[in-house]
Design a protein around this motif. Structure first.
Motif, short mmCIF file in Angstrom:
data_model
loop_
_atom_site.label_atom_id
_atom_site.label_comp_id
_atom_site.label_asym_id
_atom_site.label_seq_id
_atom_site.Cartn_x
_atom_site.Cartn_y
_atom_site.Cartn_z
N TYR A 1 0.60 -1.36 -0.09
CA TYR A 1 0.02 0.11 0.05
C TYR A 1 0.74 1.20 -0.06
N ARG B 1 -3.06 7.87 4.32
CA ARG B 1 -3.54 6.50 4.35
C ARG B 1 -3.16 5.82 5.74
N GLN C 1 -9.39 0.87 9.21
CA GLN C 1 -9.99 -0.41 8.39
C GLN C 1 -9.39 -0.14 7.23
N THR C 2 -9.13 -1.43 6.55
CA THR C 2 -8.62 -1.52 5.18
C THR C 2 -9.47 -0.94 4.17
N ALA C 3 -10.65 -1.46 4.35
CA ALA C 3 -11.57 -0.65 3.51
C ALA C 3 -11.65 0.80 3.32
N ASP C 4 -11.54 1.44 4.46
CA ASP C 4 -11.53 2.92 4.40
C ASP C 4 -10.12 3.46 3.81
N LEU D 1 -8.54 1.62 1.68
CA LEU D 1 -8.57 1.52 0.16
C LEU D 1 -9.48 2.59 -0.69
N ARG D 2 -10.62 2.92 0.02
CA ARG D 2 -11.49 4.14 -0.58
C ARG D 2 -10.78 5.37 -0.88
N ASN E 1 -8.18 4.85 -3.66
CA ASN E 1 -8.89 4.91 -5.13
C ASN E 1 -9.51 6.39 -5.35
N ASN F 1 -6.87 -9.37 -4.55
CA ASN F 1 -5.78 -9.22 -3.59
C ASN F 1 -4.45 -10.09 -4.15
#
Length: 398
Positions: A166, A172, A177-180, A182-183, A186, A293
């Motif tokens: 990452y 970052r 949270q990984t999802a946050d 990544l959002r 992106n 992944n």
């Protein structure tokens, strides 16, 4: 936020000079933070500071041209006309003819600092107005040493594997949270890679540009030519031309999204610019494009080593020894090093392959192999450095 001493140490000697201090780098790498840290140091001795952030809509609406910028600053300076003033202009490229304004300001009793997210800030068309009157500093996303320091402040440990996937965009690390995270990455990618470039250069073939950018950014740490990229795009049934590919590569480089380094040929005794190696400014650009992944750790590792070497201050080329490629020729202060990078050399074939590239090279340059292995595979002529140790080094001497 951590104190980015590596950059501050480069800028400090110029605080009091009339040279314009140009601080460049990709969006969200921390330029504004470095600018604020410079300001904080200067505020310890004076309050004669003027700061304008042109990403602030209120500022960018009010000040659009060089004349408006000069008028505003001169108005502020009237409060103490005999004092020296320190002027900080964040994302100054949004001001028309900013370079003309800076040339005028440096003739007054000022020290001017500017930031920008486009390498055209340093192109001939702009700097001809500033010839011999500026000094530039390039800020990059976090390297691992900085990540460790920042993670300690935030209360968690930073893993090497997380860095390899990452990357080092500072913001970052604030997302648990990984999802946050990544959002955020992106959305940042969509802004930097797509929207900024498409809008800045008024690109009409937007779908083609997206496909082109995706291909380049997932192909980091590889040798390319414009021909090879064009041929790949055509193999995907996408019409293109060499001129378009060249132009789009320049756009990515101007926005600090990719870095191009040439090959150095021992046979030709010179740099070969036809084939270049491309590296992502941050490996996150590769990883967010990987489905399911299936991350490209091998090439990201080499990309990370490149980024770390640049942070250490080395000049980098790819070393071509009679057709055998060695990943890096690194030079600084008259010393040269040959570096090969691999994820692992535990298997016999990998061990033989990675060491073999050094066999025909004399020992006039220090030879280094960097891998993610825990064991030490050093020989009498090649120093093996474990990745986790390399990432904490200040230079190649330790």
């Amino acid at each position: 936020m951590i104190k980015r001493e590596n950059y501050l140490a480069q800028i400090r000697p110029f605080y009091e000079t009339d040279l314009i201090k140009i601080i460049t780098g990709i969006r969200r790498c921390g330029k504004s933070v470095v600018l604020e840290q410079v300001m904080s140091e200067i505020r310890l001795t004076t309050d004669k500071v003027i700061y304008l952030n042109f990403e602030d809509r209120h500022t960018s609406i009010k000040i659009k041209t060089d004349a408006e910028l000069i008028d505003y600053i001169e108005g502020e300076m009237k409060t103490a006309p005999t004092c020296k003033w320190y002027v900080f202009l964040d994302e100054v490229q949004m001001v028309k003819d900013w370079n003309v304004a800076c040339r005028s300001l440096r003739l007054k009793n000022t020290s001017v600092f500017v930031t920008g997210s486009n390498s055209k800030l340093l192109s001939r068309e702009f700097t001809s107005q500033l010839s011999g009157r500026y000094v530039s500093f390039n800020i990059r996303t976090f390297v691992y040493k900085e990540i460790v320091e920042y993670a300690n402040i935030l209360g968690y440990s930073a893993s090497v594997s997380d860095y390899l996937i990452y990357g080092g965009f500072p913001k970052r690390f604030e997302f648990k949270q990984t999802a946050d995270m990544l959002r955020y990455l992106n959305d940042l990618d969509e802004t930097i890679v797509v929207n900024d470039i498409i809008n800045r250069y008024k690109i009409r073939k937007q779908d083609f540009f997206r496909k082109f950018a995706d291909y380049v950014l997932i192909s980091n740490a590889r040798i390319f030519s414009t021909n090879s990229i064009c041929n790949y795009m055509k193999s995907q049934h996408v019409d293109c031309s060499i001129n378009t590919i060249t132009k789009y590569l320049n756009y990515l480089e101007e926005a600090y999204i990719i870095r191009k380094i040439p090959q150095f040929s021992t046979k030709a005794k010179r740099k070969l610019n036809f084939y270049v190696k491309l590296y992502d400014e941050d490996v996150a650009f590769n990883s967010i494009r990987r489905p399911n992944n299936r991350f490209d750790i091998t090439h990201n590792l080499e990309n990370v080593v490149y980024n770390e070497l640049v942070f250490m201050g080395y000049n980098i080329t790819v070393f071509n020894a009679d057709g055998r490629e060695i990943d890096f020729l690194a030079e600084k202060d008259g010393k040269e090093y040959l570096l090969q990078v691999a994820y692992s050399i535990v298997e016999e074939k990998a061990y033989e392959r990675e060491f073999a590239v050094f066999n025909t090279i004399d020992n006039s340059r220090k030879k280094i192999l960097i891998t993610n292995d825990d064991n030490d595979f050093s020989t009498s002529t090649v120093q093996h450095i474990q990745l986790k140790d390399f990432l904490m080094m200040r230079d190649l001497e330790g």
